[in-house]
Write a protein that holds these residues in place. Structure first.
Motif, PDB file in Angstrom:
ATOM      1  N   THR B  58      -7.212 -20.114 -28.886  1.00 26.62           N
ATOM      2  CA  THR B  58      -6.063 -20.419 -29.586  1.00 26.62           C
ATOM      3  C   THR B  58      -5.251 -19.034 -30.100  1.00 26.62           C
ATOM      4  O   THR B  58      -3.989 -18.876 -30.038  1.00 26.62           O
ATOM      5  CB  THR B  58      -6.127 -21.407 -30.610  1.00 26.62           C
ATOM      6  N   ALA B  88      -6.306 -24.399 -20.210  1.00 23.47           N
ATOM      7  CA  ALA B  88      -5.764 -25.340 -20.650  1.00 23.47           C
ATOM      8  C   ALA B  88      -4.723 -25.568 -21.705  1.00 23.47           C
ATOM      9  O   ALA B  88      -3.406 -25.761 -21.896  1.00 23.47           O
ATOM     10  CB  ALA B  88      -6.576 -26.737 -20.736  1.00 23.47           C
ATOM     11  N   HIS B  89      -5.279 -24.781 -22.897  1.00 22.07           N
ATOM     12  CA  HIS B  89      -4.637 -24.747 -24.059  1.00 22.07           C
ATOM     13  C   HIS B  89      -3.011 -23.684 -23.896  1.00 22.07           C
ATOM     14  O   HIS B  89      -2.154 -24.032 -24.348  1.00 22.07           O
ATOM     15  CB  HIS B  89      -5.291 -23.972 -24.955  1.00 22.07           C
ATOM     16  N   GLU B  91      -1.643 -23.251 -21.075  1.00 19.92           N
ATOM     17  CA  GLU B  91      -0.652 -23.900 -20.193  1.00 19.92           C
ATOM     18  C   GLU B  91       0.221 -24.836 -21.168  1.00 19.92           C
ATOM     19  O   GLU B  91       1.201 -24.855 -21.088  1.00 19.92           O
ATOM     20  CB  GLU B  91      -1.322 -24.492 -19.052  1.00 19.92           C
ATOM     21  N   SER B  92      -0.567 -25.522 -22.025  1.00 24.23           N
ATOM     22  CA  SER B  92       0.056 -26.448 -23.058  1.00 24.23           C
ATOM     23  C   SER B  92       1.102 -25.653 -24.145  1.00 24.23           C
ATOM     24  O   SER B  92       1.895 -26.306 -24.587  1.00 24.23           O
ATOM     25  CB  SER B  92      -1.010 -27.253 -23.943  1.00 24.23           C
ATOM     26  N   GLN B  93       1.060 -24.403 -24.059  1.00 24.36           N
ATOM     27  CA  GLN B  93       1.686 -23.648 -24.996  1.00 24.36           C
ATOM     28  C   GLN B  93       3.080 -23.180 -24.240  1.00 24.36           C
ATOM     29  O   GLN B  93       3.603 -22.340 -24.655  1.00 24.36           O
ATOM     30  CB  GLN B  93       1.125 -22.478 -25.548  1.00 24.36           C
TER      31      GLN B  93
END
Lengths: 284, 284
Positions: B58, B88-89, B91-93
């Motif tokens: 993060t 995955a985090h 990409e989610s951002q």
């Protein structure tokens, strides 16, 4: 239970204490307040700020610069002699006295001001010296303007103090410093308790913003400023007198602490870190 | 003396550890680096940043946003499974993978990169888990660009940790956490030693900027995020297994610690403060 009210400043205002305090500015000691203050001044250029227990007044003068040209700081302390020094400092900073900043003797337990008289009330390292910090917070809240006035408090947490290298005499110094503060009726864990204290004074949790700020002494200049102030305090300050008087430390131990700080000042990889609790309370 | 090199992450990457780590952003965990990073990106929009021991990534993703559109973050960890989660985090951002940020398995003791390959090398809470932090710093310096590249390190000082109220089971939790870290070969006083470590790795004092930063958990949301992560760690994490295995705590004590955090989450005036050492090293 009645708590004895103190109206002296236990650490004293000898030269060592004053020198140490003059390192302090709004930027290194009240950074948590500055964004709030800048917004408040934009909304109200004629902002009135009360600085309680201002001591040598370097934070007060530094805060006054954020209020130029129309706002005003009133700096108070219980000692006339330290206020004279604070006034001289403000003048040396090019501030108008009393146009931008003025000085008045006052006791935090009985502030000689009307209810709600100030837009912002600020106190730095004041509550840790008091036997009844919650009463002092109530009194500061009384003189804070209802409907959005701010009370900003910053307190050391004396146990959140770390030195490197861990010279034994400096670890002993820390212990003596804390024990002397407590013997004088002060608070050794103020930083972590600030939220608790303001809630006990009647504030709602949703009106409190909490943070922790630090002091860091590591560069050669900062090591010298801190270390020499501690040495002076150990040679002539009230910490020495109190520690000897109360049997907390011997003269020989104090000599060892002086040599410890001398060594620390000259140590290239030395650091000292201190953590402080901070709250900004919005008065409803 | 040869020091055993560890290439596992002692606290483990179970759900509790990951959840706790996902609270972290560049703003709350790398603020000391941001002004340096912003200047570096202005001077060189194609900036290459290596994030060592990125974990759930993060902070890496948060740092990548400061490098848009042209700069790039390479996030490494010793665990493939945590890197999948970090990807995955990212990409989610809304970050392009691998355009803005990419991921690669790597051991801090033997980074698979050329000398001077990165403009900025960053590591957060990595050294405190290592038996030989100075060797890891040497390796990170090796891949930092000479002539002005930056190495940014932030480490907890496990002893600079304070909780309010002082629920006995939470004081015991802190002691068990520190003892488990040390039993795993980690460093309990990393924060205060960062300057010392980088000097031992061959850096000159004048090329180091030092600060201390904090984490503060006090609002209802932050208390829940922290407290629930600690409860999960006590229920299922490696801290539980290690503490039991090494006889540092009993199951009964661990149950008490879980109840302690449950009580703390619901306490309106609760706070938790943690101090971290921070250095920015300019590579000459």
């Amino acid at each position: 239970m009645t708590t004895p009210q103190r109206n002296t400043y236990a650490p004293g205002h000898d030269a060592s204490q004053v020198k140490h305090h003059e390192w302090r500015t709004a930027e290194n000691s009240a950074a948590y307040l500055l964004p709030h203050l800048q917004r408040a001044v934009q909304a109200n250029p004629n902002l009135q700020l009360l600085d309680v227990g201002a001591g040598s007044g370097t934070i007060s003068a530094s805060l006054a610069k954020y209020l130029l040209p129309e706002g005003h700081v009133l700096a108070t302390d219980i000692s006339d002699s330290i206020l004279a020094r604070a006034k001289a400092h403000a003048e040396s900073q090019g501030l108008g006295v009393p146009k931008n900043i003025s000085f008045q003797k006052a006791d935090v337990h009985a502030l000689p001001f009307a209810d709600g008289a100030f837009d912002v009330v600020h106190a730095h390292q004041v509550l840790c010296h008091l036997a009844s910090p919650v009463d002092a917070i109530r009194e500061m809240l009384r003189v804070t303007r209802p409907g959005g006035g701010l009370l900003a408090l910053r307190e050391s947490d004396m146990r959140m103090w770390c030195v490197w290298p861990e010279i034994p005499a400096l670890l002993r110094f820390h212990e003596v410093m804390v024990r002397t503060l407590v013997a004088n009726g002060g608070q050794e864990k103020g930083g972590r308790q600030l939220v608790s204290w303001v809630l006990q004074a009647g504030v709602r949790r949703e009106d409190v913003e909490v943070s922790f700020g630090t002091w860091c002494y590591s560069s050669a200049g900062d090591r010298r400023a801190w270390g020499e102030a501690m040495i002076e305090r150990l040679r002539t300050g009230q910490m020495r007198d109190k520690a000897l008087e109360m049997g907390i430390a011997t003269e020989e131990e104090i000599e060892g602490m002086i040599r410890g700080w001398e060594e620390w000042i000259e140590t290239d990889d030395a650091t000292l870190g201190i953590m402080n609790g901070e709250v900004v309370v919005r008065r409803t």
